[in-house]
Design a protein around this motif. Structure first.
Motif, mmCIF file in Angstrom:
data_model
loop_
_atom_site.group_PDB
_atom_site.id
_atom_site.type_symbol
_atom_site.label_atom_id
_atom_site.label_comp_id
_atom_site.label_asym_id
_atom_site.label_seq_id
_atom_site.Cartn_x
_atom_site.Cartn_y
_atom_site.Cartn_z
ATOM 1 N N THR A 289 0.876 -1.223 0.036
ATOM 2 C CA THR A 289 0.195 0.209 0.044
ATOM 3 C C THR A 289 0.810 1.414 -0.020
ATOM 4 O O THR A 289 0.452 2.261 -0.415
ATOM 5 C CB THR A 289 -1.038 -0.019 1.140
ATOM 6 O OG1 THR A 289 -0.266 -0.093 2.349
ATOM 7 C CG2 THR A 289 -1.828 -1.055 1.259
ATOM 8 N N ARG A 290 1.968 1.201 0.515
ATOM 9 C CA ARG A 290 3.024 2.278 0.875
ATOM 10 C C ARG A 290 3.601 2.598 -0.852
ATOM 11 O O ARG A 290 3.812 3.741 -1.050
ATOM 12 C CB ARG A 290 3.720 2.499 1.749
ATOM 13 C CG ARG A 290 3.079 2.319 3.159
ATOM 14 C CD ARG A 290 3.991 1.869 4.276
ATOM 15 N NE ARG A 290 5.141 2.736 4.417
ATOM 16 C CZ ARG A 290 6.459 2.380 4.974
ATOM 17 N NH1 ARG A 290 6.317 1.134 5.569
ATOM 18 N NH2 ARG A 290 7.269 3.086 5.222
ATOM 19 N N PHE A 291 4.108 1.544 -1.209
ATOM 20 C CA PHE A 291 4.961 1.618 -2.273
ATOM 21 C C PHE A 291 4.418 1.070 -3.745
ATOM 22 O O PHE A 291 5.187 1.300 -4.796
ATOM 23 C CB PHE A 291 6.520 1.172 -1.942
ATOM 24 C CG PHE A 291 7.162 1.666 -0.839
ATOM 25 C CD1 PHE A 291 7.446 3.104 -0.845
ATOM 26 C CD2 PHE A 291 6.855 1.120 0.445
ATOM 27 C CE1 PHE A 291 8.068 3.658 0.310
ATOM 28 C CE2 PHE A 291 7.783 1.654 1.539
ATOM 29 C CZ PHE A 291 8.125 2.836 1.612
ATOM 30 N N TYR A 292 3.716 0.326 -3.721
ATOM 31 C CA TYR A 292 3.133 -0.338 -4.982
ATOM 32 C C TYR A 292 1.960 -0.051 -5.498
ATOM 33 O O TYR A 292 1.458 -0.298 -6.413
ATOM 34 C CB TYR A 292 3.089 -1.836 -4.769
ATOM 35 C CG TYR A 292 4.596 -2.495 -4.609
ATOM 36 C CD1 TYR A 292 4.907 -3.396 -5.744
ATOM 37 C CD2 TYR A 292 5.539 -2.399 -3.821
ATOM 38 C CE1 TYR A 292 6.178 -3.952 -5.628
ATOM 39 C CE2 TYR A 292 6.709 -2.940 -3.498
ATOM 40 C CZ TYR A 292 7.161 -3.859 -4.678
ATOM 41 O OH TYR A 292 8.254 -4.518 -4.683
ATOM 42 N N PHE A 294 -1.002 -0.350 -4.277
ATOM 43 C CA PHE A 294 -2.435 -0.907 -3.822
ATOM 44 C C PHE A 294 -3.186 -0.250 -3.047
ATOM 45 O O PHE A 294 -2.796 0.601 -2.045
ATOM 46 C CB PHE A 294 -1.841 -2.486 -3.296
ATOM 47 C CG PHE A 294 -1.673 -3.215 -4.306
ATOM 48 C CD1 PHE A 294 -2.296 -4.277 -4.600
ATOM 49 C CD2 PHE A 294 -0.418 -3.348 -4.778
ATOM 50 C CE1 PHE A 294 -1.980 -5.323 -5.553
ATOM 51 C CE2 PHE A 294 0.265 -4.360 -5.574
ATOM 52 C CZ PHE A 294 -0.735 -5.387 -6.020
ATOM 53 N N GLN A 295 -4.310 -0.602 -2.917
ATOM 54 C CA GLN A 295 -5.261 0.099 -1.793
ATOM 55 C C GLN A 295 -5.617 -1.348 -0.966
ATOM 56 O O GLN A 295 -5.707 -2.267 -1.185
ATOM 57 C CB GLN A 295 -6.729 0.459 -2.393
ATOM 58 C CG GLN A 295 -6.568 1.673 -3.478
ATOM 59 C CD GLN A 295 -6.083 2.780 -2.751
ATOM 60 O OE1 GLN A 295 -6.577 3.281 -1.770
ATOM 61 N NE2 GLN A 295 -5.128 3.282 -3.459
ATOM 62 N N THR A 296 -5.862 -0.723 0.399
ATOM 63 C CA THR A 296 -6.123 -1.890 1.411
ATOM 64 C C THR A 296 -7.230 -2.742 0.871
ATOM 65 O O THR A 296 -7.114 -4.086 0.933
ATOM 66 C CB THR A 296 -6.544 -1.268 2.859
ATOM 67 O OG1 THR A 296 -5.219 -0.625 3.217
ATOM 68 C CG2 THR A 296 -6.504 -2.245 3.734
ATOM 69 N N ASN A 297 -8.250 -2.395 0.331
ATOM 70 C CA ASN A 297 -9.512 -3.009 -0.106
ATOM 71 C C ASN A 297 -9.174 -4.016 -1.149
ATOM 72 O O ASN A 297 -9.727 -5.048 -1.298
ATOM 73 C CB ASN A 297 -10.625 -2.327 -0.349
ATOM 74 C CG ASN A 297 -11.268 -1.398 0.761
ATOM 75 O OD1 ASN A 297 -11.162 -2.158 2.052
ATOM 76 N ND2 ASN A 297 -11.800 -0.460 0.637
ATOM 77 N N GLU A 298 -7.994 -3.932 -1.640
ATOM 78 C CA GLU A 298 -7.719 -4.850 -2.828
ATOM 79 C C GLU A 298 -6.995 -6.140 -2.230
ATOM 80 O O GLU A 298 -6.923 -7.140 -2.635
ATOM 81 C CB GLU A 298 -6.778 -4.466 -3.671
ATOM 82 C CG GLU A 298 -7.329 -3.234 -4.680
ATOM 83 C CD GLU A 298 -6.149 -2.524 -5.714
ATOM 84 O OE1 GLU A 298 -6.523 -2.945 -6.990
ATOM 85 O OE2 GLU A 298 -5.715 -1.625 -4.996
ATOM 86 N N ILE A 299 -6.063 -5.928 -1.012
ATOM 87 C CA ILE A 299 -5.535 -6.827 -0.483
ATOM 88 C C ILE A 299 -6.390 -7.583 0.456
ATOM 89 O O ILE A 299 -6.347 -8.806 0.527
ATOM 90 C CB ILE A 299 -4.407 -6.119 0.327
ATOM 91 C CG1 ILE A 299 -3.411 -5.472 -0.718
ATOM 92 C CG2 ILE A 299 -3.347 -7.513 1.195
ATOM 93 C CD1 ILE A 299 -2.396 -4.598 0.048
ATOM 94 N N VAL A 300 -6.983 -6.990 1.455
ATOM 95 C CA VAL A 300 -8.030 -7.645 2.260
ATOM 96 C C VAL A 300 -9.325 -6.768 2.152
ATOM 97 O O VAL A 300 -9.239 -5.711 1.785
ATOM 98 C CB VAL A 300 -7.454 -7.592 3.710
ATOM 99 C CG1 VAL A 300 -6.553 -8.885 3.907
ATOM 100 C CG2 VAL A 300 -7.057 -6.169 4.125
#
Length: 420
Positions: A289-292, A294-300
């Motif tokens: 989320t910090r460097f790539y 991604f949004q948190t909702n995409e991961i979990v």
């Protein structure tokens, strides 16, 4: 005070500080033998890392392990039967300077149990930093733990002498904090964090106009959450971290797996220690989320509330979103290149640069340094060679686990059989 008594205090208060992971430790236990130079026996010495990757040794101790609170998860809770000790302000100053002169350390990480009141404790933490800066002319790194509930005046003074400040929010949710630390008020954690954020913003604004503006917490602020003590899932933990990153401009959120240290019926059973692998997955998600991008909702999310332990979160996302793949590395933008499993941000930069001069094939990508055993299932390039294009997500996962067991996973959890 005798050297033996100071050494005893150091052992007690360094050991009590080890549960705070917001100052990362290397875990080294190499001892000095045969009159060698230096040691890393772990008695108060920990290792943190700068943004450029340099390892910095810090004296990591508590000012005291006396505490007026009885938080169920804490080793220094007032009802816990442990040996107690407290440093005087000058003792911490002397230890820091003596360790520094012997080249054992480059800085100080100072936390404390809360004795008498938040302001009383914070005042002494600030006094240590102030003495080091003004009386000893110490210019090494200082990280102070902010005490929840401390006054704005003390928080402002702390930031003038410390490089980094941090307030541990401890439990990710209000309900969890109320269950395990009923004496604490959630707002007491927020107030000093808000003060530090505002002071940093003000400092940066004034610095543009007045170059001589005194520095304020130049390394920013961070926080720590205990994972596994109060039952929150990874979705709740990462959403909480997202909230603090967004609203308090934190440099880092640290995740500390719950370690059973005493019995309490509000806590998980003794022996139910959180696996280090779960911590690792949380840090990997945090990095995404910090460097790539991604949004948190995409991961979990509500449908996928816990991170997979057998595969990293980036690969997990890719396998759940096979409609996004394969990605053409000769055409894709930076965002999609960064989402290909096996390709890190350094490789993304190399790909973007290299394809300005020619179309890339498998040989080029291997030389760039991508993890071919993962990336091969998710990309196409200037080559006709590509196998297993018709595999399902489950089969790809099985192939990856069988052929490229994560070295990190094995180290953290050697009992985990990734080949089943």
């Amino acid at each position: 005070m005798s050297f033996e008594r100071t050494l005893e205090k150091l052992k007690i208060l360094a050991d009590a500080a080890k549960y705070d992971v917001s100052c990362s430790s290397s875990g080294s236990k190499r001892t000095n033998t045969n009159k060698g130079l230096g040691n890393a026996t772990g008695m108060g010495i920990c290792h943190s890392y700068t943004e450029d990757g340099r390892c910095v040794s810090l004296l990591k101790i508590l000012l005291t392990n006396h505490c007026i609170f009885d938080c169920a998860y804490c080793v220094t809770r007032k009802s816990n039967d442990v040996k107690r000790a407290a440093f005087k302000v000058q003792e911490v100053v002397d230890l820091t300077i003596n360790f520094y002169r012997r080249n054992y350390i480059e800085g100080l990480f100072l936390s404390s149990g809360i004795f008498k009141s938040a302001d009383y404790t914070m005042e002494r933490l600030v006094a240590v930093a102030k003495k080091l800066r003004l009386e000893e002319n110490f210019n090494g790194y200082i990280h102070l733990k902010s005490i929840p509930g401390a006054s704005d005046e003390l928080m402002r003074e702390a930031g003038l002498y410390a490089d980094r400040l941090s307030v541990n929010i401890e439990i990710p949710t209000k309900s969890g904090l109320k269950l395990l630390a009923p004496d604490k008020n959630f707002e007491d954690f927020i107030k000093p964090m808000e003060k530090v954020k505002n002071e940093i913003i003000q400092y940066k604004s004034e610095k543009k106009i007045i170059k001589s503006t005194p520095k304020y917490a130049p390394a920013g602020q961070s926080t720590q959450m205990i994972v596994g003590a109060s039952g929150e899932n990874d979705f709740q933990i990462l959403k909480t971290a997202e909230h603090y990153y967004k609203n308090f401009n934190l440099k880092r959120v640290y995740y500390s797996g719950y370690v059973p240290i005493s019995y309490d019926n509000r806590l998980p059973n003794i022996g139910s220690e959180v696996p280090m692998l779960r911590e690792n997955r949380l840090y990997q998600s945090d990095w995404l989320t910090r460097f790539y991008g991604f949004q948190t909702n995409e991961i979990v999310n509500i449908n996928h509330q816990n991170l997979d332990l057998d595969i990293d979160p980036k690969l997990s996302w890719a396998l759940r979103n096979m409609h996004e793949f394969p990605v053409d590395v000769n055409r894709a933008d930076k965002r999609m290149l960064a989402r290909i499993p096996g390709i890190g941000m350094k490789s993304v930069a190399k790909i973007l640069m290299a394809r300005k001069y020619r179309r890339l094939n498998w040989d080029h990508l291997k030389k760039i340094g991508i993890a071919f055993n993962r990336a091969q299932y998710f990309l196409v390039c200037d080559s006709n060679q590509f196998e297993k294009r018709d595999l399902t997500a489950d089969k790809i996962k099985a192939f990856i686990l069988k052929n490229s067991t994560s070295k990190y996973d094995t180290i953290l959890n050697p009992q985990l059989n990734l080949f089943e």
